[in-house]
Design a protein around this motif. Structure first.
Motif, PDB file in Angstrom:
ATOM      1  N   ALA A  14       0.758  -1.140  -0.206  1.00  0.00           N
ATOM      2  CA  ALA A  14      -0.354  -0.320   0.210  1.00  0.00           C
ATOM      3  C   ALA A  14       1.154   0.444  -0.036  1.00  0.00           C
ATOM      4  O   ALA A  14       2.243   1.558   0.382  1.00  0.00           O
ATOM      5  CB  ALA A  14      -0.615  -0.251   1.408  1.00  0.00           C
ATOM      6  N   ASP A  15      -0.046   2.360  -0.958  1.00  0.00           N
ATOM      7  CA  ASP A  15       1.222   3.515  -1.196  1.00  0.00           C
ATOM      8  C   ASP A  15       0.361   4.273   0.038  1.00  0.00           C
ATOM      9  O   ASP A  15      -0.616   5.449  -0.147  1.00  0.00           O
ATOM     10  CB  ASP A  15       1.377   4.295  -2.127  1.00  0.00           C
ATOM     11  N   LEU A  16       1.388   5.003   1.340  1.00  0.00           N
ATOM     12  CA  LEU A  16       0.402   5.379   2.464  1.00  0.00           C
ATOM     13  C   LEU A  16       0.919   7.043   2.622  1.00  0.00           C
ATOM     14  O   LEU A  16       1.320   7.797   3.422  1.00  0.00           O
ATOM     15  CB  LEU A  16       0.610   4.375   3.614  1.00  0.00           C
ATOM     16  N   THR A  17       1.882   7.218   1.729  1.00  0.00           N
ATOM     17  CA  THR A  17       2.887   8.214   1.656  1.00  0.00           C
ATOM     18  C   THR A  17       2.055   9.814   1.306  1.00  0.00           C
ATOM     19  O   THR A  17       0.934   9.550   0.780  1.00  0.00           O
ATOM     20  CB  THR A  17       2.972   8.146  -0.105  1.00  0.00           C
ATOM     21  N   GLU A  18       2.226  10.302   2.761  1.00  0.00           N
ATOM     22  CA  GLU A  18       1.644  11.378   3.751  1.00  0.00           C
ATOM     23  C   GLU A  18       0.324  11.631   3.913  1.00  0.00           C
ATOM     24  O   GLU A  18      -0.909  12.223   3.847  1.00  0.00           O
ATOM     25  CB  GLU A  18       0.803  12.476   2.450  1.00  0.00           C
ATOM     26  N   ALA A  19       0.341   9.467   3.935  1.00  0.00           N
ATOM     27  CA  ALA A  19      -1.903   9.859   4.913  1.00  0.00           C
ATOM     28  C   ALA A  19      -1.296  10.027   6.306  1.00  0.00           C
ATOM     29  O   ALA A  19      -0.327   9.853   7.555  1.00  0.00           O
ATOM     30  CB  ALA A  19      -1.341   7.895   4.978  1.00  0.00           C
ATOM     31  N   THR A  34       4.229  -1.616   2.123  1.00  0.00           N
ATOM     32  CA  THR A  34       4.309  -0.314   2.737  1.00  0.00           C
ATOM     33  C   THR A  34       5.002   0.618   2.634  1.00  0.00           C
ATOM     34  O   THR A  34       5.910   0.295   3.264  1.00  0.00           O
ATOM     35  CB  THR A  34       3.520  -1.244   3.273  1.00  0.00           C
ATOM     36  N   LYS A  35       4.276   1.669   1.936  1.00  0.00           N
ATOM     37  CA  LYS A  35       5.463   3.587   1.877  1.00  0.00           C
ATOM     38  C   LYS A  35       4.486   3.454   2.700  1.00  0.00           C
ATOM     39  O   LYS A  35       3.243   4.325   2.937  1.00  0.00           O
ATOM     40  CB  LYS A  35       5.148   3.636   1.240  1.00  0.00           C
ATOM     41  N   LEU A  36       5.231   3.909   4.390  1.00  0.00           N
ATOM     42  CA  LEU A  36       5.101   5.334   5.058  1.00  0.00           C
ATOM     43  C   LEU A  36       6.303   5.946   5.570  1.00  0.00           C
ATOM     44  O   LEU A  36       5.756   6.744   6.676  1.00  0.00           O
ATOM     45  CB  LEU A  36       4.586   4.103   6.532  1.00  0.00           C
ATOM     46  N   ALA A  37       7.078   5.721   5.166  1.00  0.00           N
ATOM     47  CA  ALA A  37       8.662   6.305   5.637  1.00  0.00           C
ATOM     48  C   ALA A  37       7.828   8.316   5.418  1.00  0.00           C
ATOM     49  O   ALA A  37       8.319   8.764   6.697  1.00  0.00           O
ATOM     50  CB  ALA A  37       9.095   6.984   4.465  1.00  0.00           C
ATOM     51  N   ASP A  38       6.715   8.508   4.431  1.00  0.00           N
ATOM     52  CA  ASP A  38       6.320  10.348   4.535  1.00  0.00           C
ATOM     53  C   ASP A  38       4.985  10.098   5.304  1.00  0.00           C
ATOM     54  O   ASP A  38       4.073  11.594   5.502  1.00  0.00           O
ATOM     55  CB  ASP A  38       6.008  10.706   3.181  1.00  0.00           C
ATOM     56  N   ALA A  39       4.193   9.365   5.354  1.00  0.00           N
ATOM     57  CA  ALA A  39       3.201   8.923   6.833  1.00  0.00           C
ATOM     58  C   ALA A  39       3.009  10.342   7.744  1.00  0.00           C
ATOM     59  O   ALA A  39       5.078  10.087   8.337  1.00  0.00           O
ATOM     60  CB  ALA A  39       2.766   7.611   7.119  1.00  0.00           C
ATOM     61  N   THR A  40       1.890  10.954   8.287  1.00  0.00           N
ATOM     62  CA  THR A  40       2.172  11.656   9.917  1.00  0.00           C
ATOM     63  C   THR A  40       1.456  11.015  10.509  1.00  0.00           C
ATOM     64  O   THR A  40       0.828   9.821   9.996  1.00  0.00           O
ATOM     65  CB  THR A  40       1.298  12.905   8.972  1.00  0.00           C
ATOM     66  N   GLY A  48       3.019  -6.328  16.719  1.00  0.00           N
ATOM     67  CA  GLY A  48       2.426  -7.699  15.974  1.00  0.00           C
ATOM     68  C   GLY A  48       2.210  -7.752  14.021  1.00  0.00           C
ATOM     69  O   GLY A  48       2.905  -8.821  13.826  1.00  0.00           O
ATOM     70  N   ALA A  49       3.056  -6.210  13.651  1.00  0.00           N
ATOM     71  CA  ALA A  49       3.564  -6.468  12.076  1.00  0.00           C
ATOM     72  C   ALA A  49       4.353  -6.664  11.699  1.00  0.00           C
ATOM     73  O   ALA A  49       4.533  -7.014  12.418  1.00  0.00           O
ATOM     74  CB  ALA A  49       2.739  -4.482  12.062  1.00  0.00           C
ATOM     75  N   PHE A  50       3.566  -7.083  10.400  1.00  0.00           N
ATOM     76  CA  PHE A  50       4.649  -8.039   9.648  1.00  0.00           C
ATOM     77  C   PHE A  50       5.024  -6.756   8.464  1.00  0.00           C
ATOM     78  O   PHE A  50       4.233  -6.184   8.293  1.00  0.00           O
ATOM     79  CB  PHE A  50       4.154  -8.803   9.222  1.00  0.00           C
ATOM     80  N   TRP A  51       6.252  -7.460   8.321  1.00  0.00           N
ATOM     81  CA  TRP A  51       7.212  -5.860   6.785  1.00  0.00           C
ATOM     82  C   TRP A  51       7.989  -6.502   5.965  1.00  0.00           C
ATOM     83  O   TRP A  51       8.727  -7.915   7.159  1.00  0.00           O
ATOM     84  CB  TRP A  51       7.454  -4.772   7.966  1.00  0.00           C
ATOM     85  N   ASN A  52       9.031  -6.198   5.879  1.00  0.00           N
ATOM     86  CA  ASN A  52      10.133  -6.706   5.350  1.00  0.00           C
ATOM     87  C   ASN A  52      10.562  -5.686   4.274  1.00  0.00           C
ATOM     88  O   ASN A  52      10.336  -3.956   4.874  1.00  0.00           O
ATOM     89  CB  ASN A  52       9.460  -7.367   3.836  1.00  0.00           C
ATOM     90  N   ARG A  53      12.001  -5.635   3.919  1.00  0.00           N
ATOM     91  CA  ARG A  53      13.082  -4.360   3.725  1.00  0.00           C
ATOM     92  C   ARG A  53      12.465  -3.924   2.949  1.00  0.00           C
ATOM     93  O   ARG A  53      13.122  -2.826   2.548  1.00  0.00           O
ATOM     94  CB  ARG A  53      14.520  -5.428   3.192  1.00  0.00           C
ATOM     95  N   GLU A  54      12.020  -3.991   2.473  1.00  0.00           N
ATOM     96  CA  GLU A  54      10.881  -2.818   1.156  1.00  0.00           C
ATOM     97  C   GLU A  54      10.109  -2.303   1.338  1.00  0.00           C
ATOM     98  O   GLU A  54       9.457  -0.909   1.405  1.00  0.00           O
ATOM     99  CB  GLU A  54      10.034  -3.603   0.087  1.00  0.00           C
ATOM    100  N   THR A  55       9.474  -2.313   3.128  1.00  0.00           N
ATOM    101  CA  THR A  55       8.943  -1.837   4.028  1.00  0.00           C
ATOM    102  C   THR A  55       9.267  -0.089   4.072  1.00  0.00           C
ATOM    103  O   THR A  55      10.488  -0.394   4.472  1.00  0.00           O
ATOM    104  CB  THR A  55       8.279  -2.284   5.498  1.00  0.00           C
ATOM    105  N   SER A  56       8.536   0.511   4.372  1.00  0.00           N
ATOM    106  CA  SER A  56       9.647   2.270   4.496  1.00  0.00           C
ATOM    107  C   SER A  56       9.035   2.623   5.339  1.00  0.00           C
ATOM    108  O   SER A  56       7.772   3.022   5.502  1.00  0.00           O
ATOM    109  CB  SER A  56       9.932   2.949   2.966  1.00  0.00           C
ATOM    110  N   TRP A  57       9.218   2.840   6.815  1.00  0.00           N
ATOM    111  CA  TRP A  57       9.035   3.649   7.757  1.00  0.00           C
ATOM    112  C   TRP A  57       9.172   4.943   7.566  1.00  0.00           C
ATOM    113  O   TRP A  57      10.496   5.253   8.331  1.00  0.00           O
ATOM    114  CB  TRP A  57       9.976   3.065   8.729  1.00  0.00           C
ATOM    115  N   PRO A  58       8.434   5.649   9.257  1.00  0.00           N
ATOM    116  CA  PRO A  58       8.944   7.215   8.838  1.00  0.00           C
ATOM    117  C   PRO A  58       9.978   7.114  10.118  1.00  0.00           C
ATOM    118  O   PRO A  58      10.601   6.041  11.114  1.00  0.00           O
ATOM    119  CB  PRO A  58       8.051   7.588  10.630  1.00  0.00           C
ATOM    120  N   PRO A  59      11.250   8.115   9.667  1.00  0.00           N
ATOM    121  CA  PRO A  59      12.433   8.235   9.986  1.00  0.00           C
ATOM    122  C   PRO A  59      12.792   7.844  11.362  1.00  0.00           C
ATOM    123  O   PRO A  59      13.493   7.138  12.378  1.00  0.00           O
ATOM    124  CB  PRO A  59      13.363   9.304   9.390  1.00  0.00           C
TER     125      PRO A  59
END
Length: 95
Positions: A14-19, A34-40, A48-59
């Motif tokens: 999912a693209d949650l950029t700026e969500a 999932t793209k979360l890096a720019d989510a606010t 408990g969430a599952f993720w992989n190295r392609e998942t981007s987290w807020p810094p």
């Protein structure tokens, strides 16, 4: 998405950029890719969430997610529940 309960949701790629994730419950969600890096307003790692190295987290939480995760399948990680449920509330000391 503010305040939504997405417990166990499949948000793969999912693209949650700026969500705005204020109050969002992502416990045990599948966040692989999932793209979360720019989510606010993502204030805590989703227990408990599952993720992989392609998942981007807020810094500000990326390192916490990495340190609190265990590889559960090759290339797939899960944020551990270390008995600490995060809260947005400010606690007042008892005197």
């Amino acid at each position: 998405m503010t305040g939504a309960d997405l417990t166990g949701a499949r948000l793969t790629e999912a693209d949650l950029t700026e969500a705005d994730l204020r109050g969002l419950d992502l416990y045990y969600a599948n966040l692989t890719g999932t793209k979360l890096a720019d989510a606010t307003h993502m204030l805590r790692p989703p227990t408990g969430a599952f993720w992989n190295r392609e998942t981007s987290w807020p810094p500000h939480i990326a390192r916490i997610v990495d340190s609190r995760s265990t590889e559960v399948r090759p290339g797939v990680f899960q944020v551990r529940d270390d008995g600490m449920h995060y809260t947005d509330r400010v606690l007042t000391p008892v005197r």
